[in-house]
Write a protein that holds these residues in place. Structure first.
Motif, mmCIF file in Angstrom:
data_model
loop_
_atom_site.group_PDB
_atom_site.id
_atom_site.type_symbol
_atom_site.label_atom_id
_atom_site.label_comp_id
_atom_site.label_asym_id
_atom_site.label_seq_id
_atom_site.Cartn_x
_atom_site.Cartn_y
_atom_site.Cartn_z
ATOM 1 N N LEU A 152 1.048 -1.396 -0.104
ATOM 2 C CA LEU A 152 0.058 0.192 0.104
ATOM 3 C C LEU A 152 1.517 0.916 -0.343
ATOM 4 N N GLY A 153 0.821 2.470 1.185
ATOM 5 C CA GLY A 153 1.927 2.946 1.121
ATOM 6 C C GLY A 153 3.090 2.933 1.219
ATOM 7 N N ALA A 154 4.353 1.660 1.425
ATOM 8 C CA ALA A 154 4.828 1.366 0.627
ATOM 9 C C ALA A 154 5.180 0.927 -0.921
ATOM 10 N N GLU A 155 3.863 1.743 -2.138
ATOM 11 C CA GLU A 155 4.817 2.058 -2.676
ATOM 12 C C GLU A 155 5.240 2.810 -3.626
ATOM 13 N N ILE A 156 5.234 3.584 -3.122
ATOM 14 C CA ILE A 156 6.091 5.076 -3.265
ATOM 15 C C ILE A 156 7.305 5.064 -3.700
ATOM 16 N N THR A 157 7.911 3.569 -3.589
ATOM 17 C CA THR A 157 9.455 3.611 -3.543
ATOM 18 C C THR A 157 9.038 3.074 -4.867
ATOM 19 N N THR A 158 8.442 2.127 -5.827
ATOM 20 C CA THR A 158 8.228 1.907 -7.126
ATOM 21 C C THR A 158 9.082 2.519 -7.749
ATOM 22 N N VAL A 159 8.924 1.847 -8.939
ATOM 23 C CA VAL A 159 9.569 2.932 -10.161
ATOM 24 C C VAL A 159 8.150 3.325 -10.734
ATOM 25 N N LYS A 160 6.972 2.742 -10.535
ATOM 26 C CA LYS A 160 5.961 2.019 -11.427
ATOM 27 C C LYS A 160 5.111 3.888 -10.334
ATOM 28 N N PHE A 161 5.468 4.417 -9.207
ATOM 29 C CA PHE A 161 4.496 5.246 -8.569
ATOM 30 C C PHE A 161 5.925 6.748 -8.531
ATOM 31 N N GLN A 162 6.986 6.381 -8.992
ATOM 32 C CA GLN A 162 8.024 7.627 -9.407
ATOM 33 C C GLN A 162 8.155 8.137 -10.380
ATOM 34 N N ASP A 163 8.086 7.011 -11.391
ATOM 35 C CA ASP A 163 7.933 7.195 -12.533
ATOM 36 C C ASP A 163 6.706 8.649 -13.506
ATOM 37 N N GLN A 164 6.012 8.414 -12.707
ATOM 38 C CA GLN A 164 4.846 9.517 -13.122
ATOM 39 C C GLN A 164 4.825 11.060 -13.103
ATOM 40 N N PHE A 165 5.898 11.809 -12.369
ATOM 41 C CA PHE A 165 6.243 12.634 -12.058
ATOM 42 C C PHE A 165 7.283 12.679 -13.077
ATOM 43 N N LEU A 166 8.197 12.157 -13.650
ATOM 44 C CA LEU A 166 8.664 12.655 -15.137
ATOM 45 C C LEU A 166 8.213 13.051 -15.725
ATOM 46 N N GLY A 167 8.649 14.461 -16.095
ATOM 47 C CA GLY A 167 8.099 15.613 -17.365
ATOM 48 C C GLY A 167 6.878 16.474 -16.383
ATOM 49 N N LYS A 168 6.614 16.114 -15.347
ATOM 50 C CA LYS A 168 5.846 17.394 -15.069
ATOM 51 C C LYS A 168 6.842 18.594 -13.810
ATOM 52 N N HIS A 169 4.973 19.742 -14.186
ATOM 53 C CA HIS A 169 6.153 20.863 -13.608
ATOM 54 C C HIS A 169 6.354 21.046 -11.991
ATOM 55 N N VAL A 170 7.063 21.784 -11.932
ATOM 56 C CA VAL A 170 6.597 21.982 -10.013
ATOM 57 C C VAL A 170 6.085 22.997 -9.570
ATOM 58 N N LEU A 171 6.032 24.292 -10.338
ATOM 59 C CA LEU A 171 5.254 25.768 -10.698
ATOM 60 C C LEU A 171 3.810 25.795 -11.123
ATOM 61 N N GLU A 172 2.846 26.395 -10.909
ATOM 62 C CA GLU A 172 1.961 27.225 -11.547
ATOM 63 C C GLU A 172 1.919 28.294 -11.414
ATOM 64 N N ASN A 173 1.384 29.676 -11.722
ATOM 65 C CA ASN A 173 2.004 30.920 -11.103
ATOM 66 C C ASN A 173 2.938 30.906 -10.341
ATOM 67 N N GLY A 174 3.624 30.690 -9.753
ATOM 68 C CA GLY A 174 4.386 30.664 -8.756
ATOM 69 C C GLY A 174 4.448 30.105 -8.497
ATOM 70 N N ILE A 175 3.696 29.260 -7.419
ATOM 71 C CA ILE A 175 3.075 28.616 -6.548
ATOM 72 C C ILE A 175 3.268 27.338 -6.927
ATOM 73 N N VAL A 176 3.904 26.165 -6.123
ATOM 74 C CA VAL A 176 4.374 24.930 -5.992
ATOM 75 C C VAL A 176 3.041 23.765 -6.469
ATOM 76 N N ALA A 177 2.451 23.647 -7.370
ATOM 77 C CA ALA A 177 1.492 22.707 -7.815
ATOM 78 C C ALA A 177 1.939 20.786 -7.857
ATOM 79 N N LEU A 178 3.156 21.173 -7.516
ATOM 80 C CA LEU A 178 3.443 19.895 -8.294
ATOM 81 C C LEU A 178 2.772 18.696 -7.262
ATOM 82 N N GLY A 179 2.161 17.499 -7.432
ATOM 83 C CA GLY A 179 1.369 16.557 -6.320
ATOM 84 C C GLY A 179 1.037 15.032 -6.335
ATOM 85 N N VAL A 180 0.354 15.082 -5.319
ATOM 86 C CA VAL A 180 -0.143 13.811 -5.676
ATOM 87 C C VAL A 180 -1.822 14.171 -5.445
ATOM 88 N N GLU A 181 -2.155 13.301 -6.526
ATOM 89 C CA GLU A 181 -4.207 13.317 -6.441
ATOM 90 C C GLU A 181 -4.402 12.715 -6.391
#
Length: 224
Positions: A152-181
């Protein structure tokens, strides 16, 4: 002395306790440098993992290969070399506003790796987020934990979960928008990734960790 007496038993036990304590302290002191070196190597492997570099055999050689430099964010958002010791935990550093950035070179391109630290369901979670030279596009991430639930929560260590972040952006109008929904509820695919089904609290912990820590780097992230 009567070896069957209570006095003898107490004296003997006391001497043994002192001797064992001395031996344990001696062994601990003797191994302290080796233990620290092992933790340092493991920390460096985690940093390299954020650059998508895995199965490292010679950590120091890889750090040299990618020209990884430990830097600190200055008040104006610029970077200056960290003249202190290499850290193996960044909770206290972040809390004390000592914001580390690992600057490196990947195929002629500058990358920046930022440490993050937070709380999951059962204990601390932490990681490293690597950004492209624009300080906004995610190049790679690495996350780990102290005791999240396996499967469950330990899945944050998997490549499957982490690879979702590749190419995402951090800031939206100067505010950190990068995150997990919440899983299946991503509304901003340029910034958000799917959380772990059944690992809601850990996912929320990772989301809070990213937003809280990266927000502290705002002067660096917006200093173009």
């Amino acid at each position: 002395m009567n070896t069957n007496s209570n006095s003898y038993t107490i004296i003997y036990a006391s001497i043994m306790v002192v001797v064992v304590a001395f031996l344990l302290a001696f062994v601990s002191s003797s191994l302290k440098e080796t233990q620290y070196k092992n933790v340092e190597m493991d920390t460096k492997k985690q940093i390299l993992a954020a650059l998508n570099v895995y199965d490292v055999k010679d950590v120091d050689a890889e750090f040299t290969k990618y020209e990884i430099k430990d830097m600190l964010v200055q008040p104006d958002g610029t970077l200056a070399p960290n003249d202190g010791a290499f850290q193996t935990s960044y909770k206290g550093e972040i809390a004390n506003n000592r914001l580390h950035v690992f600057e490196c070179n990947v195929d002629g391109q500058t990358k920046y790796i930022l440490p993050v630290y937070g709380a999951g369901l059962w204990g601390p979670v932490w990681g490293y987020i690597a950004l492209d030279q624009d300080k906004d596009t995610v190049y790679g991430v690495y996350f780990s934990h102290a005791g999240e639930t396996p499967g469950l929560g330990a899945e944050i260590t998997t490549v499957k979960f982490q690879d979702q972040f590749l190419g995402k952006h951090v800031l939206e109008n100067g505010i950190v928008a990068l995150g997990v929904e919440k899983h299946g509820k991503v509304a901003k695919p340029d910034y958000q990734v799917d959380g772990i089904s059944g690992g809601t609290i850990t996912s929320k912990g990772v989301d809070a960790m990213i937003k809280d820590c990266l927000s502290m780097y705002n002067s660096f992230l917006t200093n173009k």
